[in-house]
Design a protein around this motif. Structure first.
Motif, mmCIF file in Angstrom:
data_model
loop_
_atom_site.group_PDB
_atom_site.id
_atom_site.type_symbol
_atom_site.label_atom_id
_atom_site.label_comp_id
_atom_site.label_asym_id
_atom_site.label_seq_id
_atom_site.Cartn_x
_atom_site.Cartn_y
_atom_site.Cartn_z
ATOM 1 N N LEU A 1 0.883 -1.261 -0.166
ATOM 2 C CA LEU A 1 0.097 0.124 -0.079
ATOM 3 C C LEU A 1 0.829 1.380 0.036
ATOM 4 O O LEU A 1 0.413 2.196 -0.388
ATOM 5 C CB LEU A 1 -0.974 0.072 1.305
ATOM 6 N N SER A 2 2.090 1.248 0.480
ATOM 7 C CA SER A 2 3.063 2.317 0.446
ATOM 8 C C SER A 2 3.280 2.927 -0.938
ATOM 9 O O SER A 2 3.597 3.866 -1.200
ATOM 10 C CB SER A 2 4.185 2.011 1.184
ATOM 11 N N LEU A 3 3.047 1.791 -1.968
ATOM 12 C CA LEU A 3 3.143 2.401 -3.450
ATOM 13 C C LEU A 3 2.254 3.409 -4.020
ATOM 14 O O LEU A 3 2.340 4.200 -4.746
ATOM 15 C CB LEU A 3 2.970 1.091 -4.445
ATOM 16 N N PHE A 4 1.030 3.699 -3.109
ATOM 17 C CA PHE A 4 0.120 4.628 -3.451
ATOM 18 C C PHE A 4 0.027 5.796 -2.508
ATOM 19 O O PHE A 4 -0.732 6.400 -2.453
ATOM 20 C CB PHE A 4 -1.209 3.851 -3.378
ATOM 21 N N GLY A 5 1.240 5.935 -1.962
ATOM 22 C CA GLY A 5 1.416 7.268 -1.199
ATOM 23 C C GLY A 5 1.117 7.070 0.396
ATOM 24 O O GLY A 5 1.148 8.149 0.986
#
Length: 338
Positions: free
Chosen positions: A30-34
């Motif tokens: 989920l960190s890929l989506f900020g």
């Protein structure tokens, strides 16, 4: 059915491994989506090693269920027809790709390889879990298991074990994630409670099979058992029927409910409502879930009644209603044509 401890052990270890990895990877993903969900490297590596050890211990424990352990490799030969073969293949593949994922993460070989292996490992883990659940759910000769509730509850148990293990791990590495994952953990526990209650309630409406149904014979020619055919215990009477288990099931099953649902709900709810985020709550919640899941799996096996018990006069009467059949009805046709 006689509860095999080796399979209960595999469920507990594989369930924690796959469940914990699911929350570790998806949170990091989920960190890929900020979102501020990127996990510390030490937390990810610790969790991956723990998941590897657990799935390894589970595989070793499950091997004790085999009659000829040196022939375990032959389990993969019937992949296209056997859920057991699929479980063996997917579980082994999950462990292998999990190892590769950990190595890629440790050496920081880039996000492409990392997430490619992460997604593959996640899919293999849940295919393994689904295959294991289908071993029981596809068994038409044990009516208690032959339902979609078996699959749904089995998969949710993995999420229950994984979410509680994640809370205990996140406390040491990323405590800001505890509050949202407390809600998730409670959601899975309540969902598990609803599914287990539905599983038990369904048993009161099951209709007791007949000898014709067990043999898949026409119903217009009733078959009766005149003699059980044995005067001593044998493999069928001991492995497909657990007399001692039936006697204490009414005591063990309530304990399973208490340890699997009541205690974890109390601990997690108190932590959430009082904003008292202490490690002891999550460690005790996981320990309670672990013990309760073991008791629940034991009860699950004992609750199962194989239709072959009709021949030995061991099939229970309680909770069942007589009916004409659960398999496809056959009619005998007489024809003069050759």
């Amino acid at each position: 059915m006689h509860p095999p401890l080796s399979l209960i052990w595999f469920f507990l270890t594989a369930g924690t491994s796959i469940g914990l990895y699911t929350f570790i990877y998806l949170t990091d993903f989920l960190s890929l989506f900020g979102l501020n969900t990127q996990l510390p490297q030490k937390m990810v590596l610790f969790s991956v090693v723990l998941c590897l050890v657990l799935i390894g211990l589970g595989a070793v424990g499950a091997s004790f269920h085999l009659g000829h352990k040196l022939r375990a490799w032959k389990a993969i030969k019937r992949f296209h027809t056997s859920w057991l073969s699929r479980e063996a293949v997917f579980s082994g593949a999950y462990g292998f790709t999990l190892l590769l994922y950990g190595l890629v993460y440790y050496f920081n070989l880039g996000p492409i390889f990392q997430h490619f292996l992460g997604v593959i490992t996640l899919l293999l883990g849940w295919l393994s879990a689904f295959s294991t659940a289908m071993i029981y759910a596809s068994n038409r000769f044990v009516l208690e298991w032959n339902t979609s509730l078996t699959v749904l509850y089995y998969l949710n148990m993995y999420l229950m074990l994984g979410s509680s293990a994640f809370l205990a791990t996140a406390y040491h590495y990323k405590p800001e994630l505890i509050k949202p994952y407390l809600l998730l953990a409670l959601l899975f526990v309540f969902l598990g409670l609803a599914l287990r209650v539905a599983f038990n309630v369904r048993q009161f409406f099951l209709k007791r099979p007949t000898i014709n149904e067990a043999l898949n014979l026409p119903h217009n020619r009733p078959v009766k058992v005149l003699d059980t055919g044995t005067t001593t215990n044998n493999y069928c009477t001991e492995e497909f029927y657990y007399r001692r288990g039936k006697e204490i099931l009414s005591f063990v099953l309530p304990l399973a409910y208490i340890f699997t649902f009541v205690i974890p709900v109390m601990l997690l709810s108190y932590s959430l409502i009082s904003a008292n985020y202490k490690y002891a709550f999550y460690a005790l919640a996981y320990a309670s879930l672990f013990i309760g899941s073991a008791l629940e799996r034991w009860s699950f096996f004992v609750e199962g009644n194989h239709v072959q018990n009709l021949f030995y006069g061991l099939y229970p009467e309680e909770g069942y209603r007589l009916r004409k059949g659960y398999m496809e009805k056959k009619k005998t046709k007489i024809s003069l044509r050759s």
